[in-house]
Design a protein around this motif. Sequence first.
Motif: not given
Lengths: 269, 269, 269
Positions: C34-35, C38, C42-46, C29-32, C247
């Motif tokens: 983060a997208n 955004l 928001a401003s995500p950092i993984m 799920a990490i890519n979806d 998205m």
Amino acid sequence: MISTHRLIDLMREVREKKPLLHVITNRVAINDSANGALAVGASPIMAEAHEEVEAIAAISGALELNIGNLTPYSIQSMLLSGRAANQAGVPVVLDPVGAGATDFRLNTVQKLLSELDIAIIRGNAGEIAALAGESWGAKGVDAGEGEGDVLAMADRVARQWHTVVAVSGAVDTITDGRQAYRVKNGHPLFPFMTGSGCLNGVIQAAYAAVSQNYLEASVAASVNYAIAGQLAGEKCAGPGAFRQKLMDELYLLDEEKVQRYADIEEVTV
Amino acid sequence: MISTHRLIDLMREVREKKPLLHVITNRVAINDSANGALAVGASPIMAEAHEEVEAIAAISGALELNIGNLTPYSIQSMLLSGRAANQAGVPVVLDPVGAGATDFRLNTVQKLLSELDIAIIRGNAGEIAALAGESWGAKGVDAGEGEGDVLAMADRVARQWHTVVAVSGAVDTITDGRQAYRVKNGHPLFPFMTGSGCLNGVIQAAYAAVSQNYLEASVAASVNYAIAGQLAGEKCAGPGAFRQKLMDELYLLDEEKVQRYADIEEVTV
Amino acid sequence: MISTHRLIDLMREVREKKPLLHVITNRVAINDSANGALAVGASPIMAEAHEEVEAIAAISGALELNIGNLTPYSIQSMLLSGRAANQAGVPVVLDPVGAGATDFRLNTVQKLLSELDIAIIRGNAGEIAALAGESWGAKGVDAGEGEGDVLAMADRVARQWHTVVAVSGAVDTITDGRQAYRVKNGHPLFPFMTGSGCLNGVIQAAYAAVSQNYLEASVAASVNYAIAGQLAGEKCAGPGAFRQKLMDELYLLDEEKVQRYADIEEVTV
């Protein structure tokens, strides 16, 4: 000869049984692999922790092992889950990504093949050539182009490991070393979608979960995937659109489309 | 001044040579990075296992190191592959994702820069500011907004590490500390696609694989990526569509579009 | 009763404050995630490295912990970041993916709940049932179908852990054990997008970053996400298109659409 009716029955069975698929795969393909599994009607779980892989493999409909991003940790995950699957009678599908790229990968694949019973090996021609010990113009994880006889290589690997071998390409070749089929559906945009081969392996697992005749399961999975790609590709200008439409077409595939488009032939081994 | 003809020649060379790109990157961007590499014509392999990274780096056209999801394991992968690449004369591209976010990241980037010869550093303004030791309003891994002079910062970093620095943003700035270019193509949806900077770094690597003039390679890569983004963005209402169309436009880019849209200028260092 | 005006105010606040979200989540799920973060502004950092997770959590607007791909390393990342967040007064959102699938997952969730103050737990009915100690027909990480009373289970979990519980499904149920809401927006394609629940958890975190009333934040996040899905789904034939349009709709959501479509009701606990 496998009838189109049988292919359709298996497609329906995947959707009705919604098999739990335990998938251990690489980080590149993991998202598309899960979405593709959902699209054909299966229920994927991508677990890798040593604490839980045995429990999950044992209750799954099938286990899929993909060596695209090996680490020492993930190799151990594959061995643990593979042994648990074998013990529980759960079919295991192996995807030897880039098997010819490094000794490390080839050795790992051979270890997995030696220690586990594998129902289906799904690879491109370069990967199957590596397993057959033949030289081939593979490039990293991409298929490359070689001169060998794909069917002869696949047969040899199938007989050596008592497994079904599905070689993906412009034409797919599927064999158990005695009977063989070619699936001619597909689309030239497939190689431009990273992990498209990996998703093929997951769909092989979905079908192996509903038929213990793994040759039949593999042909049905290959037809399902290749027709979806063909229908997706016809509507697309590039690989971004293709990736999206492939998921849609996997989800939308129906009896009529399989009836109309399936292009398979039995070939003499 | 780099001519548009030269940019087009390099674009063609990437497609003809299909360079193998060894990419060690973060889990967020890994899928888009592989798809984008395929779309411009390269052949990506995302290997991180210590057992194989040296062998793969040594036979690659370029190596790309991205610090977006560091672990002790991946740092070691980067050092091993980087040294092997340096020894084999394979260019290395470094993407210092979020270099200003934590001491851990900044220290890691400095370690990589100290131990390896880097052909191109690709970062946003906040990241390059961190390397230049300047304060900047960066937010996590996003560029943020600062008051510094981007070209002056980039020049300083380029001269310190004898490398090309490509600063991505609404306007890209590329410099080797003596000559500098600005690329004005692009689109406001880029920052809404996670990993869009990371994919830029991979495309820098694809071009570094075909030209040992890394300033030229970096300008050509930046133009290629920025025009594709511009053409994609013009057709999109939001970032979901943008991500898909960006891949299509990378794949569909041709001589005529580069000729028509390339918007670059040489600037005085 | 939470007014539509309040939901709209919170949506705007996320976009204006652009909160930094520290997200530790699974590789699927990490890519979806983060997208999607955004897309809502928001401003995500993984980040997951032990060397930096405390520093990042402490300066974030919210921390989101998702157990979809546990490893011993990531569990430690979650504990370190969670404690740092608690100490700094940063809200923590927990997503107990597949909590009922294995003892390992359930034990990990209970450890996280015991050691950390959690603002919001976001799960599907099968996962919340596992936390409530009820049997449920969950299948791997998918919700499955059960006979239990979702609100009663959620209330029990909310009271036990002094937290807000958001249960996603065809209808979402959100409760703090005293007040409860149902959100009836959504679309049947959601379960065909892998990680769609995980992205919901990230959006819960974006809203928790702008309102210390976590019940209100959770309802607003649920409405935002469910309306975007509803609008996306109406335009789609399948899950590939849905993922992209979701998205876009997250990015395009505005006051008028929330006003027009929000379908929530207060329910008696």
